[in-house]
Motif scaffolding. Structure first.
Motif, PDB file in Angstrom:
ATOM      1  N   LEU A 116       2.330  10.119   4.636  1.00  0.00           N
ATOM      2  CA  LEU A 116       3.623  10.783   4.849  1.00  0.00           C
ATOM      3  C   LEU A 116       3.600  12.213   4.327  1.00  0.00           C
ATOM      4  CD1 LEU A 116       6.575  10.548   5.782  1.00  0.00           C
ATOM      5  CD2 LEU A 116       7.118   9.737   3.485  1.00  0.00           C
ATOM      6  N   LEU A 117       3.074  12.411   3.124  1.00  0.00           N
ATOM      7  CA  LEU A 117       2.990  13.751   2.553  1.00  0.00           C
ATOM      8  C   LEU A 117       2.164  14.672   3.443  1.00  0.00           C
ATOM      9  CD1 LEU A 117       3.452  15.694   0.121  1.00  0.00           C
ATOM     10  CD2 LEU A 117       1.282  14.808  -0.787  1.00  0.00           C
ATOM     11  N   GLY A 118       1.007  14.198   3.869  1.00  0.00           N
ATOM     12  CA  GLY A 118       0.161  15.015   4.741  1.00  0.00           C
ATOM     13  C   GLY A 118       0.824  15.320   6.072  1.00  0.00           C
ATOM     14  N   THR A 119       1.531  14.346   6.623  1.00  0.00           N
ATOM     15  CA  THR A 119       2.204  14.557   7.905  1.00  0.00           C
ATOM     16  C   THR A 119       3.357  15.546   7.773  1.00  0.00           C
ATOM     17  OG1 THR A 119       1.567  12.335   8.596  1.00  0.00           O
ATOM     18  CG2 THR A 119       3.342  13.381   9.828  1.00  0.00           C
ATOM     19  N   LEU A 120       4.037  15.543   6.649  1.00  0.00           N
ATOM     20  CA  LEU A 120       5.096  16.540   6.427  1.00  0.00           C
ATOM     21  C   LEU A 120       4.501  17.946   6.397  1.00  0.00           C
ATOM     22  CD1 LEU A 120       7.324  14.722   3.795  1.00  0.00           C
ATOM     23  CD2 LEU A 120       7.750  15.031   6.245  1.00  0.00           C
ATOM     24  N   PHE A 121       3.346  18.091   5.803  1.00  0.00           N
ATOM     25  CA  PHE A 121       2.684  19.390   5.834  1.00  0.00           C
ATOM     26  C   PHE A 121       2.172  19.707   7.239  1.00  0.00           C
ATOM     27  CE2 PHE A 121       2.862  19.052   1.270  1.00  0.00           C
ATOM     28  CZ  PHE A 121       2.994  20.368   0.866  1.00  0.00           C
ATOM     29  N   SER A 122       1.843  18.682   8.018  1.00  0.00           N
ATOM     30  CA  SER A 122       1.473  18.898   9.419  1.00  0.00           C
ATOM     31  C   SER A 122       2.652  19.440  10.218  1.00  0.00           C
ATOM     32  CB  SER A 122       0.983  17.601  10.056  1.00  0.00           C
ATOM     33  OG  SER A 122      -0.364  17.399   9.802  1.00  0.00           O
ATOM     34  N   HIS A 182       1.161   8.172  -7.045  1.00  0.00           N
ATOM     35  CA  HIS A 182       2.110   8.133  -5.927  1.00  0.00           C
ATOM     36  C   HIS A 182       1.464   8.403  -4.570  1.00  0.00           C
ATOM     37  CE1 HIS A 182       5.448   7.869  -8.695  1.00  0.00           C
ATOM     38  NE2 HIS A 182       5.022   8.954  -9.329  1.00  0.00           N
ATOM     39  N   PHE A 183       0.395   9.195  -4.543  1.00  0.00           N
ATOM     40  CA  PHE A 183      -0.212   9.618  -3.279  1.00  0.00           C
ATOM     41  C   PHE A 183      -1.716   9.355  -3.296  1.00  0.00           C
ATOM     42  CE2 PHE A 183       3.328  12.582  -4.088  1.00  0.00           C
ATOM     43  CZ  PHE A 183       4.137  12.250  -3.015  1.00  0.00           C
ATOM     44  N   HIS A 184      -2.199   8.697  -2.276  1.00  0.00           N
ATOM     45  CA  HIS A 184      -3.627   8.471  -2.101  1.00  0.00           C
ATOM     46  C   HIS A 184      -4.236   9.739  -1.505  1.00  0.00           C
ATOM     47  CE1 HIS A 184      -7.208   6.645  -0.131  1.00  0.00           C
ATOM     48  NE2 HIS A 184      -7.247   6.008  -1.295  1.00  0.00           N
ATOM     49  N   LEU A 185      -5.298  10.235  -2.122  1.00  0.00           N
ATOM     50  CA  LEU A 185      -5.869  11.531  -1.739  1.00  0.00           C
ATOM     51  C   LEU A 185      -6.421  11.533  -0.318  1.00  0.00           C
ATOM     52  CD1 LEU A 185      -6.645  14.406  -2.519  1.00  0.00           C
ATOM     53  CD2 LEU A 185      -8.760  13.484  -3.477  1.00  0.00           C
ATOM     54  N   LEU A 186      -7.212  10.549   0.039  1.00  0.00           N
ATOM     55  CA  LEU A 186      -7.809  10.519   1.370  1.00  0.00           C
ATOM     56  C   LEU A 186      -6.744  10.390   2.453  1.00  0.00           C
ATOM     57  CD1 LEU A 186     -10.367  10.581   3.035  1.00  0.00           C
ATOM     58  CD2 LEU A 186     -10.542   8.112   2.732  1.00  0.00           C
ATOM     59  N   SER A 187      -5.731   9.562   2.211  1.00  0.00           N
ATOM     60  CA  SER A 187      -4.683   9.443   3.233  1.00  0.00           C
ATOM     61  C   SER A 187      -3.861  10.706   3.344  1.00  0.00           C
ATOM     62  CB  SER A 187      -3.767   8.261   3.021  1.00  0.00           C
ATOM     63  OG  SER A 187      -3.790   7.743   1.787  1.00  0.00           O
ATOM     64  N   THR A 188      -3.734  11.452   2.269  1.00  0.00           N
ATOM     65  CA  THR A 188      -3.049  12.741   2.362  1.00  0.00           C
ATOM     66  C   THR A 188      -3.831  13.683   3.270  1.00  0.00           C
ATOM     67  OG1 THR A 188      -2.133  12.472   0.148  1.00  0.00           O
ATOM     68  CG2 THR A 188      -2.161  14.696   1.050  1.00  0.00           C
ATOM     69  N   TYR A 197       0.826  -1.200   0.000  1.00  0.00           N
ATOM     70  CA  TYR A 197       0.000   0.000   0.000  1.00  0.00           C
ATOM     71  C   TYR A 197       0.867   1.259   0.000  1.00  0.00           C
ATOM     72  CZ  TYR A 197      -3.343  -3.526   1.374  1.00  0.00           C
ATOM     73  OH  TYR A 197      -4.115  -4.652   1.425  1.00  0.00           O
ATOM     74  N   ARG A 198       1.770   1.340  -0.942  1.00  0.00           N
ATOM     75  CA  ARG A 198       2.720   2.461  -0.983  1.00  0.00           C
ATOM     76  C   ARG A 198       2.025   3.801  -1.155  1.00  0.00           C
ATOM     77  NH1 ARG A 198       7.776  -0.153  -4.184  1.00  0.00           N
ATOM     78  NH2 ARG A 198       8.599  -1.140  -2.328  1.00  0.00           N
ATOM     79  N   ALA A 199       1.024   3.885  -2.007  1.00  0.00           N
ATOM     80  CA  ALA A 199       0.355   5.162  -2.254  1.00  0.00           C
ATOM     81  C   ALA A 199      -0.372   5.656  -1.005  1.00  0.00           C
ATOM     82  CB  ALA A 199      -0.627   5.044  -3.418  1.00  0.00           C
ATOM     83  N   VAL A 200      -0.953   4.727  -0.261  1.00  0.00           N
ATOM     84  CA  VAL A 200      -1.658   5.112   0.970  1.00  0.00           C
ATOM     85  C   VAL A 200      -0.670   5.669   1.990  1.00  0.00           C
ATOM     86  CG1 VAL A 200      -3.004   4.254   2.924  1.00  0.00           C
ATOM     87  CG2 VAL A 200      -3.546   3.484   0.603  1.00  0.00           C
TER      88      VAL A 200
END
Length: 129
Positions: free
Chosen positions: A39-45, A94-100, A31-34
């Motif tokens: 990870l992407l969202g947490t970096l913005f956090s 590369h990035f799952h929208l909901l998980s972001t 589940y790399r995209a999830v």
């Protein structure tokens, strides 16, 4: 002012812990995209946390000096969240929208849970007296 820096350190540690979990998820699961979205969202956090702490310190200094402060950086934090979602929309492979989105809100989930735990802890201490 030390209290805000202690809180910042605690929240930063928790976000780093989540980041480590997400990195393991990217490396070890299909589940790399999830996990990449988280990870992407947490970096913005992380960015939002740093911005919030900086604005809180400035507000404290302004109150001590008897000045007013124009804002608390709400627009900047919202813009960062929108940017994270736009990156996820632009690169859906590369990035799952909901998980972001969940990753962006991870800071606020941590803030809520930390406040709830400390409230319960204080209530228990008050009952023991």
């Amino acid at each position: 002012m030390d209290d805000i820096h202690k809180l910042y350190q605690r929240y930063r540690r928790l976000l780093l812990f989540l980041t480590g979990i997400y990195l393991f998820g990217i490396a070890l699961t299909p589940y790399r995209a999830v996990f990449a979205g988280l990870l992407l969202g947490t970096l913005f956090s992380f960015y939002n946390l740093r911005l919030m702490v900086r604005k809180a310190v400035r507000l404290s200094e302004a109150v001590e000096a008897g000045r007013n402060m124009a804002d608390m950086g709400t627009f900047s934090r919202m813009a960062a969240a929108v940017l994270a979602v736009l990156v996820a929309i632009r690169f859906p492979e590369h990035f799952h929208l909901l998980s972001t989105a969940v990753g962006v809100f991870s800071l606020y989930i941590i803030l809520f849970l930390d406040s709830l735990i400390h409230l319960i802890y204080r209530l228990i201490q008050r009952e023991e007296r």
